[in-house]
Design a protein around this motif. Structure first.
Motif, PDB file in Angstrom:
ATOM      1  N   ASN A 125       0.800  -1.223   0.000  1.00 41.50           N
ATOM      2  CA  ASN A 125       0.000   0.000   0.000  1.00 41.50           C
ATOM      3  C   ASN A 125       0.833   1.272   0.000  1.00 41.50           C
ATOM      4  OD1 ASN A 125      -2.445  -1.339  -0.138  1.00 41.50           O
ATOM      5  ND2 ASN A 125      -2.634  -1.486   2.088  1.00 41.50           N
ATOM      6  N   SER A 126       1.955   1.269   0.663  1.00 40.74           N
ATOM      7  CA  SER A 126       2.812   2.451   0.721  1.00 40.74           C
ATOM      8  C   SER A 126       3.357   2.795  -0.668  1.00 40.74           C
ATOM      9  CB  SER A 126       3.960   2.217   1.696  1.00 40.74           C
ATOM     10  OG  SER A 126       4.808   3.328   1.732  1.00 40.74           O
ATOM     11  N   ARG A 141       0.482   4.028  -2.976  1.00 40.07           N
ATOM     12  CA  ARG A 141       0.090   5.443  -2.792  1.00 40.07           C
ATOM     13  C   ARG A 141       1.097   6.383  -3.442  1.00 40.07           C
ATOM     14  NH1 ARG A 141      -1.646   3.484   2.204  1.00 40.07           N
ATOM     15  NH2 ARG A 141       0.308   4.055   3.194  1.00 40.07           N
ATOM     16  N   ARG A 142       2.379   6.122  -3.254  1.00 42.41           N
ATOM     17  CA  ARG A 142       3.401   6.976  -3.871  1.00 42.41           C
ATOM     18  C   ARG A 142       3.321   6.913  -5.394  1.00 42.41           C
ATOM     19  NH1 ARG A 142       6.515   4.720   0.150  1.00 42.41           N
ATOM     20  NH2 ARG A 142       7.607   3.374  -1.315  1.00 42.41           N
ATOM     21  N   GLN A 146       0.669   6.234  -7.202  1.00 41.19           N
ATOM     22  CA  GLN A 146      -0.553   6.907  -7.647  1.00 41.19           C
ATOM     23  C   GLN A 146      -0.344   8.418  -7.711  1.00 41.19           C
ATOM     24  OE1 GLN A 146      -3.185   5.169  -4.714  1.00 41.19           O
ATOM     25  NE2 GLN A 146      -4.040   3.741  -6.220  1.00 41.19           N
ATOM     26  N   ILE A 147       0.376   8.964  -6.749  1.00 43.59           N
ATOM     27  CA  ILE A 147       0.693  10.404  -6.780  1.00 43.59           C
ATOM     28  C   ILE A 147       1.601  10.710  -7.960  1.00 43.59           C
ATOM     29  CG2 ILE A 147       1.907  12.263  -5.560  1.00 43.59           C
ATOM     30  CD1 ILE A 147       0.832  10.946  -2.930  1.00 43.59           C
TER      31      ILE A 147
END
Length: 141
Positions: A119-120, A123-124, A126-127
């Motif tokens: 997940n970490s 998220r990075r 996706q940004i």
């Protein structure tokens, strides 16, 4: 006294000033939605989303500058808009091939992170993908 029919726009990043000019209208996307700022607007401070900033000019209703902004905030008072951004690039400065490569890398990282449930990293990535798509959209303006 400054001309009350225009506003001064300044976009700065940790690396320095990206844009400095005047405008008849500034359009930004905040975390809560799109915001249009015209001369004599009430003072405001708002967090910015990853999106383009459009700076409209008085010389023509069709003329505007576009800047890809990746987060930060806008502060407006006394007909001066200051955008402090994490990163920002003028439309003319964007390397489209580099942005396309960044988009592909982010998509591949997202795919791999989803497979291993990281997940970490997801998220990075996706940004990173949003930033790359923003730069591509502004460059194709």
């Amino acid at each position: 006294m400054a001309d009350q029919s225009v506003l001064t726009v300044s976009i700065v990043t940790p690396d320095g000033q990206v844009y400095d000019g005047t405008s008849t209208m500034l359009v930004v996307k905040t975390k809560d939605g799109q915001l249009g700022i015209m001369p004599n607007h009430v003072p405001i401070i708002a967090s910015l989303a990853i999106d383009e900033v459009r700076i409209k000019h008085e010389d023509s209703s069709q003329k505007e500058d576009a800047v890809a902004v990746n987060g930060g905030f806008v502060e407006f008072s006394d007909n001066t808009a200051t955008i402090v951004a994490d990163t920002a690039e003028n439309e003319s400065d964007i390397d489209l091939d580099r942005a396309e490569n960044a988009r592909k890398r982010a998509q591949e990282t997202i795919r791999k992170a989803q497979e291993i449930h990281d997940n970490s990293t997801l998220r990075r990535a996706q940004i990173s993908l949003r930033r790359a798509i923003n730069r591509i959209n502004v460059a194709k303006h």
